[in-house]
Design a protein around this motif. Structure first.
Motif, short mmCIF file in Angstrom:
data_model
loop_
_atom_site.label_atom_id
_atom_site.label_comp_id
_atom_site.label_asym_id
_atom_site.label_seq_id
_atom_site.Cartn_x
_atom_site.Cartn_y
_atom_site.Cartn_z
N ASP A 149 0.81 -1.22 0.00
CA ASP A 149 0.00 0.00 0.00
C ASP A 149 0.84 1.27 0.00
O ASP A 149 0.48 2.25 -0.65
CB ASP A 149 -0.93 0.02 1.22
N HIS A 150 1.92 1.32 0.76
CA HIS A 150 2.66 2.56 0.99
C HIS A 150 3.88 2.65 0.08
O HIS A 150 4.71 1.74 0.04
CB HIS A 150 3.09 2.67 2.45
N GLY A 151 3.91 3.79 -0.63
CA GLY A 151 5.03 4.00 -1.54
C GLY A 151 5.38 5.47 -1.66
O GLY A 151 4.62 6.36 -1.28
N VAL A 152 6.57 5.75 -2.22
CA VAL A 152 7.06 7.11 -2.43
C VAL A 152 7.67 7.20 -3.82
O VAL A 152 8.40 6.28 -4.25
CB VAL A 152 8.13 7.49 -1.37
N ALA A 153 7.36 8.27 -4.53
CA ALA A 153 7.95 8.56 -5.84
C ALA A 153 8.62 9.93 -5.78
O ALA A 153 8.10 10.86 -5.16
CB ALA A 153 6.89 8.54 -6.94
N VAL A 154 9.80 10.05 -6.40
CA VAL A 154 10.55 11.31 -6.39
C VAL A 154 10.90 11.68 -7.82
O VAL A 154 10.96 10.82 -8.72
CB VAL A 154 11.83 11.21 -5.53
N GLY A 155 11.15 13.00 -8.04
CA GLY A 155 11.45 13.44 -9.41
C GLY A 155 12.16 14.77 -9.44
O GLY A 155 12.86 15.17 -8.49
N LEU A 156 11.98 15.47 -10.55
CA LEU A 156 12.67 16.73 -10.79
C LEU A 156 12.16 17.82 -9.86
O LEU A 156 11.02 17.79 -9.40
CB LEU A 156 12.49 17.16 -12.25
N GLN A 157 13.08 18.79 -9.60
CA GLN A 157 12.77 19.97 -8.79
C GLN A 157 12.29 19.61 -7.38
O GLN A 157 11.42 20.27 -6.81
CB GLN A 157 11.73 20.83 -9.49
N GLY A 158 12.84 18.52 -6.85
CA GLY A 158 12.54 18.12 -5.47
C GLY A 158 11.16 17.56 -5.27
O GLY A 158 10.66 17.53 -4.12
N SER A 159 10.48 17.08 -6.33
CA SER A 159 9.12 16.55 -6.20
C SER A 159 9.10 15.25 -5.39
O SER A 159 9.94 14.37 -5.60
CB SER A 159 8.52 16.28 -7.58
N VAL A 160 8.14 15.15 -4.49
CA VAL A 160 7.93 13.94 -3.70
C VAL A 160 6.43 13.65 -3.67
O VAL A 160 5.62 14.51 -3.27
CB VAL A 160 8.46 14.10 -2.26
N LEU A 161 6.06 12.42 -4.09
CA LEU A 161 4.66 11.97 -4.05
C LEU A 161 4.55 10.79 -3.10
O LEU A 161 5.44 9.94 -3.04
CB LEU A 161 4.18 11.56 -5.44
N VAL A 162 3.44 10.74 -2.39
CA VAL A 162 3.22 9.69 -1.39
C VAL A 162 1.88 9.02 -1.67
O VAL A 162 0.87 9.71 -1.97
CB VAL A 162 3.24 10.26 0.03
N THR A 163 1.84 7.67 -1.57
CA THR A 163 0.61 6.92 -1.71
C THR A 163 0.43 5.99 -0.52
O THR A 163 1.42 5.46 0.00
CB THR A 163 0.57 6.11 -3.01
N ALA A 164 -0.81 5.79 -0.11
CA ALA A 164 -1.14 4.88 0.99
C ALA A 164 -2.18 3.85 0.59
O ALA A 164 -2.68 3.10 1.43
CB ALA A 164 -1.63 5.67 2.20
N ASP A 165 -2.51 3.79 -0.72
CA ASP A 165 -3.54 2.85 -1.20
C ASP A 165 -3.04 2.06 -2.40
O ASP A 165 -3.81 1.78 -3.33
CB ASP A 165 -4.82 3.59 -1.54
N GLY A 166 -1.78 1.73 -2.40
CA GLY A 166 -1.25 0.89 -3.48
C GLY A 166 -1.13 1.61 -4.81
O GLY A 166 -1.20 0.96 -5.85
#
Length: 464
Positions: free
Chosen positions: A353-370
């Motif tokens: 369920d829990h994941g993290v994605a990172v990218g350009l310009q310091g972007s950080v995305l978080v998911t808690a539902d797969g």
């Protein structure tokens, strides 16, 4: 009474032979002028050609020329003949000058010899002159002798083989490694430019370069255990090994003819392996890298930078912030809405369920539902972020300009810092090795407890 002599062929000979019972020396006249001063003066001034002179009795020639011609018939022939027969005579040219009368030439003895030449010798003066000339010749010839020796050595001598050649370091400061694999505790693999792969089995203390069949840049490497590993790179290159890197074999992979750069390879818990790359490339192998098939439904002008999951559940991230999810092992894919439009470079999950994605310009995305929905966080830094992993209860991130960051399980509060105050290089690969992080990219080394140690140097630096 003086006898009369006549010249014959440039030589003086007596007019008549001695009578019976009389020696040749006794038959000589008492006087014969060897040189007439008046004659010398006239011939010297007119510059008459030189003529040979010789003994008036025996005809032996002198060893040089006389420029004033034959002598007159006054003088002592006995003295002349006696000296001549003892030695050859050189008549030295008198000095000349305005108002000066030529001097009587001097007899200079060049070398002693009998008339029959039964014995020979060399006076000291001539010996010294000869030795000087020989010495000058040898000195002038020395440079040419040295040049000839060097040319002979260059053309005819073969260099001896060196038994122990100096081997370059397996990891140098010029190497660029783009990914790191920590497939077995204590063992580290790095993959990078010019098809280079290195391995360490002692926590990075020593490194060994492994032989690969390609020179393309390798972008990523991962493995299941000590023996089974896969590496991918530019030009659609896929390498695999079954013996811990002793031998690497290139295998065929279905890549696009338009763009064939493969960016990331990830192995899953179910034994499968996934590759992402340019032009929508998504490849899968279910036999530990021996064969590969295309897992995309159509070619798309998009680059997928990373894939994460457990084999059944999969998540893709790539250009323009695009995200796709599959829950049936890659048979079908669903594209989900992304809250960002910038490229996402890496993704990781700590569970289904829990994941993290990172990218350009310091972007950080978080998911808690797969991966169904993603929440953007305020950019933690301005620099680009290239890699993210989950290890020992925390998220670890590596990026541009030496930036590293960490956060707790909820990935909400991030602590950022630089690996070193003097290291502003980019890092694309990250792996947890014990209580330290291993980073690859512009510089390669360990970071932990506020200390940065590059593997191509023994020097340690702090982040302060």
């Amino acid at each position: 009474m003086a006898r009369t002599f006549r010249p014959m062929g440039g030589l003086f000979h007596p007019g008549r032979a001695p009578v019976a019972g009389q020696s040749r020396k006794a038959a000589l006249p008492d006087t014969l002028s060897v040189l007439d001063p008046k004659h010398v003066r006239n011939r010297t001034e007119t510059g008459r050609d030189r003529r040979r002179i010789g003994c008036v009795w025996c005809g032996a020639r002198a060893s040089s020329f006389c420029r004033w011609g034959p002598a007159s018939r006054r003088g002592t022939v006995k003295d002349w003949h006696t000296n001549c027969c003892r030695s050859n005579v050189l008549l030295k040219e008198p000095r000349r000058g305005a108002g000066l009368r030529p001097r009587r030439p001097k007899r200079i003895q060049l070398y002693e010899t009998d008339i029959d030449q039964s014995r020979t010798g060399m006076p000291p003066q001539r010996r010294v002159a000869v030795m000087k000339r020989l010495g000058r010749f040898l000195l002038s010839s020395l440079p040419w002798f040295m040049i000839a020796s060097l040319l002979t050595a260059a053309f005819y001598l073969e260099p001896a083989a060196v038994e122990e050649a100096v081997q370059p370091a397996a990891v140098s400061h010029n190497d660029r490694f783009y990914d790191v694999a920590y497939a077995n505790p204590g063992e580290i693999w790095l993959a990078g430019n010019m098809g280079k792969i290195v391995n360490s089995d002692d926590q990075g203390e020593t490194w060994r370069e492994q032989t690969t069949p390609v020179v393309s840049n390798l972008q990523s490497i991962d493995g299941w255990d000590h023996d089974m590993l896969v590496a991918v790179g530019d030009g659609g290159v896929v390498l695999r090994t079954e013996d811990g890197g002793t031998t690497w074999t290139q295998v065929e992979a279905p890549v696009s003819d338009i763009a064939d750069k493969l960016i990331r390879v990830r192995v899953m818990e179910d034994g499968s392996a996934w590759i992402t790359g340019e032009f929508g490339a998504v490849l899968v192998s279910r036999d530990r890298g021996r064969t590969w098939t295309d897992a995309t439904t159509e070619e798309q002008d998009v680059t997928w930078h990373d894939v994460a999951g457990d084999g059944e559940f999969l998540c893709l991230v790539g250009e323009y912030g695009r995200i796709k999810v599959s829950r049936d092992g890659g048979d079908t894919w669903t594209e989900v809405e992304s809250p960002v439009g910038s490229t996402l470079n890496a993704v990781a999950f700590r569970d289904a369920d829990h994941g993290v994605a990172v990218g350009l310009q310091g972007s950080v995305l978080v998911t808690a539902d797969g991966g169904t929905t993603w929440d953007p966080l305020t950019p933690i830094v301005e620099e680009h972020l290239y890699g993210v992993i989950w290890h020992d209860g925390q998220w670890l991130v590596a990026g541009d300009k030496g930036i590293v960051a960490s956060a707790g399980a909820d990935a909400r509060d991030w602590e950022t810092r630089r690996v070193s105050a003097r290291d502003y290089g980019w890092h694309t690969g990250i792996a947890a090795v014990g209580d330290r992080w291993f980073l690859t990219g512009h510089s390669n080394g360990f970071y932990g407890n506020g200390e940065w140690r590059r593997v191509d140097s023994k020097k340690r630096e702090t982040d302060s």
